[in-house]
Write an enzyme that holds these catalytic residues in place. Structure first.
Site, PDB file in Angstrom:
ATOM      1  N   ASP A  31       1.198  20.365   6.167  1.00  0.00           N
ATOM      2  CA  ASP A  31       0.077  19.676   5.529  1.00  0.00           C
ATOM      3  C   ASP A  31      -0.973  20.676   5.056  1.00  0.00           C
ATOM      4  O   ASP A  31      -1.578  20.505   3.992  1.00  0.00           O
ATOM      5  CB  ASP A  31      -0.556  18.689   6.513  1.00  0.00           C
ATOM      6  N   GLU A  33      -0.519  23.786   4.022  1.00  0.00           N
ATOM      7  CA  GLU A  33      -0.066  24.459   2.810  1.00  0.00           C
ATOM      8  C   GLU A  33      -0.165  23.526   1.606  1.00  0.00           C
ATOM      9  O   GLU A  33      -0.561  23.931   0.507  1.00  0.00           O
ATOM     10  CB  GLU A  33       1.368  24.957   2.980  1.00  0.00           C
ATOM     11  N   SER A  80       7.786 -15.529 -15.110  1.00  0.00           N
ATOM     12  CA  SER A  80       7.842 -15.726 -13.664  1.00  0.00           C
ATOM     13  C   SER A  80       9.229 -16.248 -13.285  1.00  0.00           C
ATOM     14  O   SER A  80      10.029 -16.613 -14.151  1.00  0.00           O
ATOM     15  CB  SER A  80       6.763 -16.722 -13.215  1.00  0.00           C
ATOM     16  N   LYS A 113      13.913 -11.216  -2.474  1.00  0.00           N
ATOM     17  CA  LYS A 113      12.657 -11.462  -3.190  1.00  0.00           C
ATOM     18  C   LYS A 113      11.560 -10.710  -2.440  1.00  0.00           C
ATOM     19  O   LYS A 113      11.414 -10.855  -1.230  1.00  0.00           O
ATOM     20  CB  LYS A 113      12.317 -12.953  -3.237  1.00  0.00           C
TER      21      LYS A 113
END
Length: 278
Positions: A31, A33, A80, A113
């Site tokens: 993290d 670096e 939709s 879904k």
């Protein structure tokens, strides 16, 4: 020219590390670096504003708050989906397809879904141009600045066609939602009722920094406008998503009969509790 080259190198390197960390789960640097590279790029971009790029990795943390969302017209209508609640309704739907197409077998795919917010990503020449909500299907809110903070959405695609519109769902993974509500509860803030409400509320924020702090993700499931990509079927589209490392919905069942469709739905019902999202 010196700054041009270094800025380009840093952007490419940080994009590669983002891919390794957020999508491949195989980070190569610490993290500290990563932060060093990020700060170097940030400083160079501030000193060279003429080299601004809206898809720079520095925009992953969010920019200045917006006054309002602009609206844009979809390249193609973004419709939709209809809901079916029982196997009987699925059977009726399948029979309507058979009658309308005058075919006994219908090639379909069955997939989960995703309970989130529909979104369209428009790439031009491999760069994310803008992102829209579904809106009324013809026009949607331009949420590009918010979408650029979502870490698993690639901002640049290599060897991409002139135009590629990818449609999918922005959502909040179950684990991230639980952690967010715990943090809000500990801070004395109202918690969100469910992941979809948390996602919708987050995307409506005019402050991209707020969006960047929330655990949002994206999964693609559909194709919109397209120029320059030859795809014969849905499987070709999914291969294209994999090529560009755009995360996509899964698992997927390919079916041709009503019996196969119902079997796939039952199998999905068994698996959906382990998908990590609603």
């Amino acid at each position: 020219m010196l700054f041009d080259n270094r800025i380009a190198e840093l952007r490419a390197e940080l994009n590669r590390h983002n891919q390794l960390y957020y999508q491949d789960a195989q980070p190569e640097v610490s993290d500290a670096e990563y932060d060093r590279l990020f700060r170097e790029l940030e400083d160079l971009e501030k000193a060279n504003p003429e080299l601004h790029d809206p898809n720079s990795p520095t925009h992953r943390v969010g920019g200045a708050p917006l006054d309002s969302f602009e609206q844009r017209t979809h390249l193609l209508p973004m419709l939709s989906i209809d809901d079916l609640f029982s196997e009987e309704e699925v059977a009726e739907f399948f029979k309507r397809l058979q009658k309308g197409l005058n075919l006994k077998e219908i090639a379909l795919s069955v997939e989960p879904k995703i309970d989130g917010v529909a979104c369209s990503l428009v790439y031009r020449d491999g760069s994310l141009d803008y992102a829209l909500t579904r809106g009324d299907g013809n026009r949607g809110d331009d949420i590009s600045q918010n979408v650029r903070t979502i870490r698993n959405i690639p901002l640049n695609l290599k060897n991409a066609p002139p135009l590629l519109e990818v449609r999918g769902e922005i959502f909040m993974p179950s684990e991230g939602f639980a952690k967010l509500n715990t943090q809000r509860d500990e801070a004395g803030l109202d918690t969100f009722a469910n992941p979809r409400n948390a996602t919708a509320g987050t995307l409506k924020s005019l402050d991209p920094k707020v969006v960047a702090s929330r655990p949002l993700a994206f999964l693609a499931h559909g194709l919109g406008a397209n120029e320059g990509s030859d795809m014969a079927n849905e499987d070709d589209f999914r291969k294209l998503l994999d090529k560009f490392q755009i995360p996509r919905n899964s698992p997927i069942w390919y079916v041709r009969t009503l019996e196969e469709t119902l079997t796939a739905i039952r199998e999905l019902d068994d698996k959906r509790h382990n998908l990590g999202h609603g």
